[in-house]
Design a protein around this motif. Structure first.
Motif, PDB file in Angstrom:
ATOM      1  N   LEU A  39      25.684 -38.112  -1.754  1.00 47.58           N
ATOM      2  CA  LEU A  39      26.343 -36.654  -0.576  1.00 47.58           C
ATOM      3  C   LEU A  39      25.436 -35.591  -0.393  1.00 47.58           C
ATOM      4  O   LEU A  39      25.732 -34.872   0.834  1.00 47.58           O
ATOM      5  N   LEU A  40      24.401 -35.728  -1.060  1.00 41.71           N
ATOM      6  CA  LEU A  40      22.919 -34.565  -0.214  1.00 41.71           C
ATOM      7  C   LEU A  40      23.353 -34.399   1.040  1.00 41.71           C
ATOM      8  O   LEU A  40      22.901 -33.301   1.885  1.00 41.71           O
ATOM      9  N   GLU A  41      22.806 -35.305   2.204  1.00 44.67           N
ATOM     10  CA  GLU A  41      22.589 -35.780   3.372  1.00 44.67           C
ATOM     11  C   GLU A  41      23.362 -35.188   3.752  1.00 44.67           C
ATOM     12  O   GLU A  41      23.191 -35.768   4.922  1.00 44.67           O
ATOM     13  N   ARG A  42      24.394 -35.181   3.179  1.00 44.28           N
ATOM     14  CA  ARG A  42      26.192 -35.036   4.109  1.00 44.28           C
ATOM     15  C   ARG A  42      26.329 -33.948   4.593  1.00 44.28           C
ATOM     16  O   ARG A  42      27.909 -33.510   4.616  1.00 44.28           O
ATOM     17  N   VAL A  43      25.139 -32.798   3.942  1.00 42.99           N
ATOM     18  CA  VAL A  43      26.441 -31.224   3.634  1.00 42.99           C
ATOM     19  C   VAL A  43      25.987 -30.646   5.166  1.00 42.99           C
ATOM     20  O   VAL A  43      25.050 -30.848   5.687  1.00 42.99           O
ATOM     21  N   THR A  44      27.937 -30.342   6.015  1.00 44.70           N
ATOM     22  CA  THR A  44      27.427 -29.774   7.009  1.00 44.70           C
ATOM     23  C   THR A  44      28.430 -27.992   6.831  1.00 44.70           C
ATOM     24  O   THR A  44      28.775 -28.461   5.636  1.00 44.70           O
ATOM     25  N   LYS A  45      28.269 -27.831   8.101  1.00 44.08           N
ATOM     26  CA  LYS A  45      29.238 -26.498   7.964  1.00 44.08           C
ATOM     27  C   LYS A  45      30.233 -26.316   7.800  1.00 44.08           C
ATOM     28  O   LYS A  45      30.903 -25.224   7.414  1.00 44.08           O
ATOM     29  N   LYS A  46      31.253 -28.382   7.929  1.00 48.02           N
ATOM     30  CA  LYS A  46      32.088 -28.122   7.386  1.00 48.02           C
ATOM     31  C   LYS A  46      32.999 -27.603   6.167  1.00 48.02           C
ATOM     32  O   LYS A  46      34.248 -28.112   5.455  1.00 48.02           O
ATOM     33  N   ALA A  47      31.907 -28.037   5.036  1.00 47.98           N
ATOM     34  CA  ALA A  47      32.085 -28.283   3.684  1.00 47.98           C
ATOM     35  C   ALA A  47      32.979 -26.732   3.394  1.00 47.98           C
ATOM     36  O   ALA A  47      32.702 -25.848   3.818  1.00 47.98           O
TER      37      ALA A  47
ATOM     38  N   ALA B 160      24.030 -23.754   0.524  1.00 47.95           N
ATOM     39  CA  ALA B 160      23.440 -21.638   0.574  1.00 47.95           C
ATOM     40  C   ALA B 160      23.328 -21.848   2.260  1.00 47.95           C
ATOM     41  O   ALA B 160      22.827 -20.876   3.100  1.00 47.95           O
ATOM     42  N   ASP B 161      22.145 -22.610   2.796  1.00 48.51           N
ATOM     43  CA  ASP B 161      21.782 -23.308   3.560  1.00 48.51           C
ATOM     44  C   ASP B 161      22.589 -22.922   4.927  1.00 48.51           C
ATOM     45  O   ASP B 161      21.866 -22.392   5.779  1.00 48.51           O
ATOM     46  N   LEU B 162      23.569 -23.403   4.892  1.00 50.17           N
ATOM     47  CA  LEU B 162      24.598 -23.553   6.174  1.00 50.17           C
ATOM     48  C   LEU B 162      25.819 -22.091   5.887  1.00 50.17           C
ATOM     49  O   LEU B 162      26.488 -21.759   6.421  1.00 50.17           O
ATOM     50  N   LYS B 163      25.265 -21.172   4.384  1.00 51.21           N
ATOM     51  CA  LYS B 163      26.489 -19.858   4.908  1.00 51.21           C
ATOM     52  C   LYS B 163      27.330 -20.450   3.855  1.00 51.21           C
ATOM     53  O   LYS B 163      28.211 -19.418   4.006  1.00 51.21           O
ATOM     54  N   ILE B 164      27.270 -21.483   2.712  1.00 55.66           N
ATOM     55  CA  ILE B 164      28.183 -21.607   2.019  1.00 55.66           C
ATOM     56  C   ILE B 164      28.725 -21.280   0.746  1.00 55.66           C
ATOM     57  O   ILE B 164      27.296 -21.776   0.104  1.00 55.66           O
ATOM     58  N   ALA B 165      29.414 -20.427   0.833  1.00 53.25           N
ATOM     59  CA  ALA B 165      29.391 -20.086  -1.549  1.00 53.25           C
ATOM     60  C   ALA B 165      29.441 -20.815  -1.883  1.00 53.25           C
ATOM     61  O   ALA B 165      29.944 -22.101  -1.894  1.00 53.25           O
ATOM     62  N   SER B 166      28.397 -21.311  -2.969  1.00 48.44           N
ATOM     63  CA  SER B 166      29.296 -21.776  -4.541  1.00 48.44           C
ATOM     64  C   SER B 166      28.135 -21.143  -5.262  1.00 48.44           C
ATOM     65  O   SER B 166      27.735 -20.072  -5.526  1.00 48.44           O
ATOM     66  N   VAL B 167      29.137 -21.600  -6.469  1.00 52.10           N
ATOM     67  CA  VAL B 167      28.443 -20.880  -8.229  1.00 52.10           C
ATOM     68  C   VAL B 167      28.205 -22.410  -8.926  1.00 52.10           C
ATOM     69  O   VAL B 167      28.591 -23.301  -8.745  1.00 52.10           O
ATOM     70  N   THR B 168      27.197 -22.247  -9.391  1.00 49.95           N
ATOM     71  CA  THR B 168      26.515 -22.651 -10.764  1.00 49.95           C
ATOM     72  C   THR B 168      26.693 -22.193 -12.546  1.00 49.95           C
ATOM     73  O   THR B 168      26.851 -21.522 -12.379  1.00 49.95           O
ATOM     74  N   GLN B 169      27.213 -23.318 -12.613  1.00 51.45           N
ATOM     75  CA  GLN B 169      26.921 -22.749 -14.269  1.00 51.45           C
ATOM     76  C   GLN B 169      26.444 -24.040 -14.832  1.00 51.45           C
ATOM     77  O   GLN B 169      26.525 -25.537 -15.160  1.00 51.45           O
TER      78      GLN B 169
END
Length: 240
Positions: free
Chosen positions: A166-174, A200-209
């Motif tokens: 998964l880690l290598e397949r993050v794109t701007k469409k995520a 974050a590098d692609l300006k996509i929001a996430s929340v971690t817990q």
């Protein structure tokens, strides 16, 4: 597929994906989580999917794509712009897969995130299914089972291992992601931070817990559910 309907107009729909290392599990095991989600106003779809070793990657991902298409065209009354995925363990992995493919919001509890890199860095681990009992993965790491599950899911095919990573397949469409994990559990915590950084590098929001202790996936349901509900409510409000 089981369907849990809320008593009010749905805030949106959530596709709840069961865990089980891609080799076991059933939609019935999601009754606890799906009931809570429905009680909080979500229309919840809980599908089964094809499992390994009879069906290898990407069969379960294709099944989730089929489920999503069915939900979008169903006669259930809800805002079809408000659809998300939630899953635990292998279900968390599949939820992330769908977030990467569709741009929809997802929640992953103890998702099996790191595949290719983990295999490369743990060549000395001897894979073993062992007893593989649910309670046995609530007490900390089990590298032998983690490796066995990945190899079972991919048929030990190096090409499939690479494609399933998964880690290598993050794109701007995520899509936006809620990522939960315990500090010392079955699934390693470091990939959560790596995935969040890639987003974050692609300006996509996430929340971690990050939860203390060794509990895995729905073992920490009570700690993760409130923040998960807030995450989806926030994502769906932005779509209105």
């Amino acid at each position: 597929m089981d369907i849990y309907e809320p008593s009010q107009n749905p805030k949106g729909a959530l596709i709840d994906i069961h865990g089980g290392g891609w080799f076991r599990g059933d939609k019935s095991k999601e009754n606890d989580l799906a009931s809570v989600l429905a009680e909080n106003g979500f229309l919840v779809f809980v599908p089964n999917y094809r499992i390994a070793p009879e069906f290898l990657y990407p069969a379960p991902v294709e099944d989730m794509e089929t489920v999503l298409s069915w939900v979008k065209s169903s006669e259930y009354k809800f805002d079809k712009n408000n659809i998300g995925f939630i899953g635990s363990s292998a279900g968390g992995n599949l939820a992330i897969e769908m977030g990467l493919k569709t741009g929809l919001p997802i929640a992953s509890w103890s998702g099996m995130i790191d595949i290719g890199n983990w295999i490369q860095n743990h060549q000395d681990v001897v894979p073993s299914k062992g007893e593989a009992q649910d309670g046995g993965i609530q007490s900390g790491p089990n590298d032998a089972l983690y490796k066995w599950a990945i190899l079972n899911y991919t048929g030990e095919d190096q090409d499939l291992i690479k494609k399933a990573s998964l880690l290598e397949r993050v794109t701007k469409k995520a899509g936006p992601m809620f990522l939960a994990n315990s500090l010392n559990e079955f699934c390693p915590v470091d990939p959560v931070f790596q995935l969040a950084q890639n987003l974050a590098d692609l300006k996509i929001a996430s929340v971690t817990q990050i939860i203390p202790g060794t509990k895995h996936a729905k073992g920490y349901l009570n700690q993760a559910i409130d923040y998960t509900l807030i995450f989806f409510e926030d994502c769906f409000k932005k779509n209105k």
